[in-house]
Write an enzyme that holds these catalytic residues in place. Sequence first.
Site, PDB file in Angstrom:
ATOM      1  N   ASP A   1      14.605  -0.883   0.889  1.00 18.31           N
ATOM      2  CA  ASP A   1      15.119  -1.077   2.054  1.00 18.31           C
ATOM      3  C   ASP A   1      16.096  -2.333   1.980  1.00 18.31           C
ATOM      4  O   ASP A   1      17.337  -2.084   1.414  1.00 18.31           O
ATOM      5  CB  ASP A   1      14.208  -1.813   3.189  1.00 18.31           C
ATOM      6  CG  ASP A   1      14.726  -1.751   4.479  1.00 18.31           C
ATOM      7  OD1 ASP A   1      16.037  -1.108   4.892  1.00 18.31           O
ATOM      8  OD2 ASP A   1      14.009  -2.519   5.396  1.00 18.31           O
TER       9      ASP A   1
ATOM     10  N   ASP B   1       4.138   2.970   6.676  1.00 21.85           N
ATOM     11  CA  ASP B   1       3.439   2.648   7.836  1.00 21.85           C
ATOM     12  C   ASP B   1       4.321   1.781   8.729  1.00 21.85           C
ATOM     13  O   ASP B   1       5.534   1.492   8.555  1.00 21.85           O
ATOM     14  CB  ASP B   1       2.272   1.564   7.632  1.00 21.85           C
ATOM     15  CG  ASP B   1       2.795   0.286   7.218  1.00 21.85           C
ATOM     16  OD1 ASP B   1       3.601   0.187   6.472  1.00 21.85           O
ATOM     17  OD2 ASP B   1       2.292  -0.715   7.847  1.00 21.85           O
TER      18      ASP B   1
ATOM     19  N   GLU C   1       7.591   2.949  -6.012  1.00 21.55           N
ATOM     20  CA  GLU C   1       7.922   2.103  -4.694  1.00 21.55           C
ATOM     21  C   GLU C   1       7.927   3.296  -3.666  1.00 21.55           C
ATOM     22  O   GLU C   1       8.513   4.280  -3.950  1.00 21.55           O
ATOM     23  CB  GLU C   1       9.275   1.270  -4.686  1.00 21.55           C
ATOM     24  CG  GLU C   1       9.021  -0.136  -4.388  1.00 21.55           C
ATOM     25  CD  GLU C   1       8.287  -0.700  -3.181  1.00 21.55           C
ATOM     26  OE1 GLU C   1       7.430   0.119  -2.634  1.00 21.55           O
ATOM     27  OE2 GLU C   1       8.493  -1.706  -2.728  1.00 21.55           O
ATOM     28  N   ASP C   2       7.635   2.853  -2.347  1.00 21.54           N
ATOM     29  CA  ASP C   2       7.760   3.792  -1.280  1.00 21.54           C
ATOM     30  C   ASP C   2       9.110   3.737  -0.897  1.00 21.54           C
ATOM     31  O   ASP C   2       9.738   4.990  -0.709  1.00 21.54           O
ATOM     32  CB  ASP C   2       7.043   3.686  -0.336  1.00 21.54           C
ATOM     33  CG  ASP C   2       6.844   2.099   0.106  1.00 21.54           C
ATOM     34  OD1 ASP C   2       7.545   1.136  -0.280  1.00 21.54           O
ATOM     35  OD2 ASP C   2       6.024   1.986   1.261  1.00 21.54           O
TER      36      ASP C   2
ATOM     37  N   LYS D   1       0.933  -1.174  -0.006  1.00 20.42           N
ATOM     38  CA  LYS D   1      -0.052   0.088  -0.089  1.00 20.42           C
ATOM     39  C   LYS D   1       0.796   1.187  -0.096  1.00 20.42           C
ATOM     40  O   LYS D   1       0.478   2.427  -0.280  1.00 20.42           O
ATOM     41  CB  LYS D   1      -0.827   0.093   1.455  1.00 20.42           C
ATOM     42  CG  LYS D   1      -1.691  -1.292   1.303  1.00 20.42           C
ATOM     43  CD  LYS D   1      -2.461  -0.924   2.691  1.00 20.42           C
ATOM     44  CE  LYS D   1      -3.045  -2.265   3.061  1.00 20.42           C
ATOM     45  NZ  LYS D   1      -3.748  -2.348   4.686  1.00 20.42           N
TER      46      LYS D   1
ATOM     47  N   PHE E   1      13.826   3.416  10.942  1.00 21.15           N
ATOM     48  CA  PHE E   1      12.451   3.095  10.274  1.00 21.15           C
ATOM     49  C   PHE E   1      11.440   4.359  10.252  1.00 21.15           C
ATOM     50  O   PHE E   1      11.400   5.276  11.396  1.00 21.15           O
ATOM     51  CB  PHE E   1      11.823   2.284  11.391  1.00 21.15           C
ATOM     52  CG  PHE E   1      10.587   1.413  10.896  1.00 21.15           C
ATOM     53  CD1 PHE E   1      10.907   0.161  10.194  1.00 21.15           C
ATOM     54  CD2 PHE E   1       9.302   1.865  10.940  1.00 21.15           C
ATOM     55  CE1 PHE E   1       9.881  -0.430   9.307  1.00 21.15           C
ATOM     56  CE2 PHE E   1       8.344   1.223  10.223  1.00 21.15           C
ATOM     57  CZ  PHE E   1       8.513  -0.080   9.529  1.00 21.15           C
TER      58      PHE E   1
HETATM   59  P1  IMP Z   1      12.710  -4.647   1.491  1.00 21.94           P
HETATM   60  O1  IMP Z   1      12.049  -5.924   0.817  1.00 21.94           O
HETATM   61  O2  IMP Z   1      13.644  -4.904   2.795  1.00 21.94           O
HETATM   62  O3  IMP Z   1      13.246  -3.653   0.364  1.00 21.94           O
HETATM   63  O4  IMP Z   1      11.320  -3.931   1.979  1.00 21.94           O
HETATM   64  C1  IMP Z   1      10.681  -3.077   1.218  1.00 21.94           C
HETATM   65  C2  IMP Z   1       9.444  -2.821   1.713  1.00 21.94           C
HETATM   66  O5  IMP Z   1       9.305  -2.840   3.435  1.00 21.94           O
HETATM   67  C3  IMP Z   1       8.775  -1.338   1.567  1.00 21.94           C
HETATM   68  O6  IMP Z   1       8.015  -1.659   0.442  1.00 21.94           O
HETATM   69  C4  IMP Z   1       7.949  -1.161   2.825  1.00 21.94           C
HETATM   70  O7  IMP Z   1       6.603  -1.524   2.466  1.00 21.94           O
HETATM   71  C5  IMP Z   1       8.735  -1.677   3.903  1.00 21.94           C
HETATM   72  N1  IMP Z   1       9.643  -1.024   4.691  1.00 21.94           N
HETATM   73  C6  IMP Z   1      11.032  -0.952   4.536  1.00 21.94           C
HETATM   74  N2  IMP Z   1      11.659  -0.067   5.339  1.00 21.94           N
HETATM   75  C7  IMP Z   1      10.601   0.633   5.784  1.00 21.94           C
HETATM   76  C8  IMP Z   1      10.697   1.910   6.746  1.00 21.94           C
HETATM   77  O8  IMP Z   1      11.474   2.470   7.239  1.00 21.94           O
HETATM   78  N3  IMP Z   1       9.418   2.321   7.097  1.00 21.94           N
HETATM   79  C9  IMP Z   1       8.204   1.771   6.525  1.00 21.94           C
HETATM   80  N4  IMP Z   1       8.143   0.530   5.557  1.00 21.94           N
HETATM   81  C10 IMP Z   1       9.330   0.128   5.369  1.00 21.94           C
HETATM   82 MG    MG Z   2       6.334  -0.940  -0.068  1.00 17.86          MG
END
Ligand code: IMP
Ligand code: MG
Length: 189
Positions: free
Chosen positions: A117, A173, A113-114, A57, A166
């Site tokens: 990470d 969220d 993408e938001d 979302k 975070f």
């Molecule tokens: P990744 O697979 O670790 O790159 O994570 C990606 C997803 O994790 C993002 O699309 C977010 O939904 C969530 N996410 C990762 N870091 C954060 C953060 O600092 N705040 C909120 N959501 C996060």
């Molecule tokens: Mg996301």
Amino acid sequence: MQLCYHSNQFGKDVMAFQPQLKILISRDEIAKAVAKLASEIRSDYQGKQPLLIGVLKGSFMFMADLIRHLDLPLEIDFIRLSSYGAARESSGKVRVVQGVKTPVKGRDVLVIEDIVDTGITISFLLDYLKKKQPASLKLCALTDKPSRRRIPVSIDYRGFTVPNKFIVGYGLDCDQRFRNLPDIYVLED
Ligand code: IMP
Ligand code: MG
């Protein structure tokens, strides 16, 4: 594994608990970055009809603001993936909860993408979309947390590089809270 604030952890109602939020990126800075990203995207996609795919979302607010600046015959769709649940750490396993309805084959696809990470979610998604044979495939991420990367990801359009904290707000969220905040905050323990 760190958990976000929810009723089980604190034995309190989730809405009554007031965590510490420290502003990281203001709404004005976000607006400027969104306009800048949009102008790059607009010039790169001249003469094309891109398909923008927002990752739900978290990207909904960014997507809505971004496309208002894009004077292109674009289409939008959304995909919903899961990997996190209520936790702050990625489980490492990603699955498609709701796929894209629009055919991707032969399209110029731009993923919105938001945050990138660890890179696990977006690498999975880019591989998944590549198999559908788009004409081109690029990534636009509002925020990038490179210190946490486990899988290398090439980000074509990046809004902000953020520290290893975070963050919440502007769609992002913690356990489904804070998506509605107009600025981006660091959620402090
Ligand atoms: P990744 O697979 O670790 O790159 O994570 C990606 C997803 O994790 C993002 O699309 C977010 O939904 C969530 N996410 C990762 N870091 C954060 C953060 O600092 N705040 C909120 N959501 C996060
Ligand atoms: Mg996301």
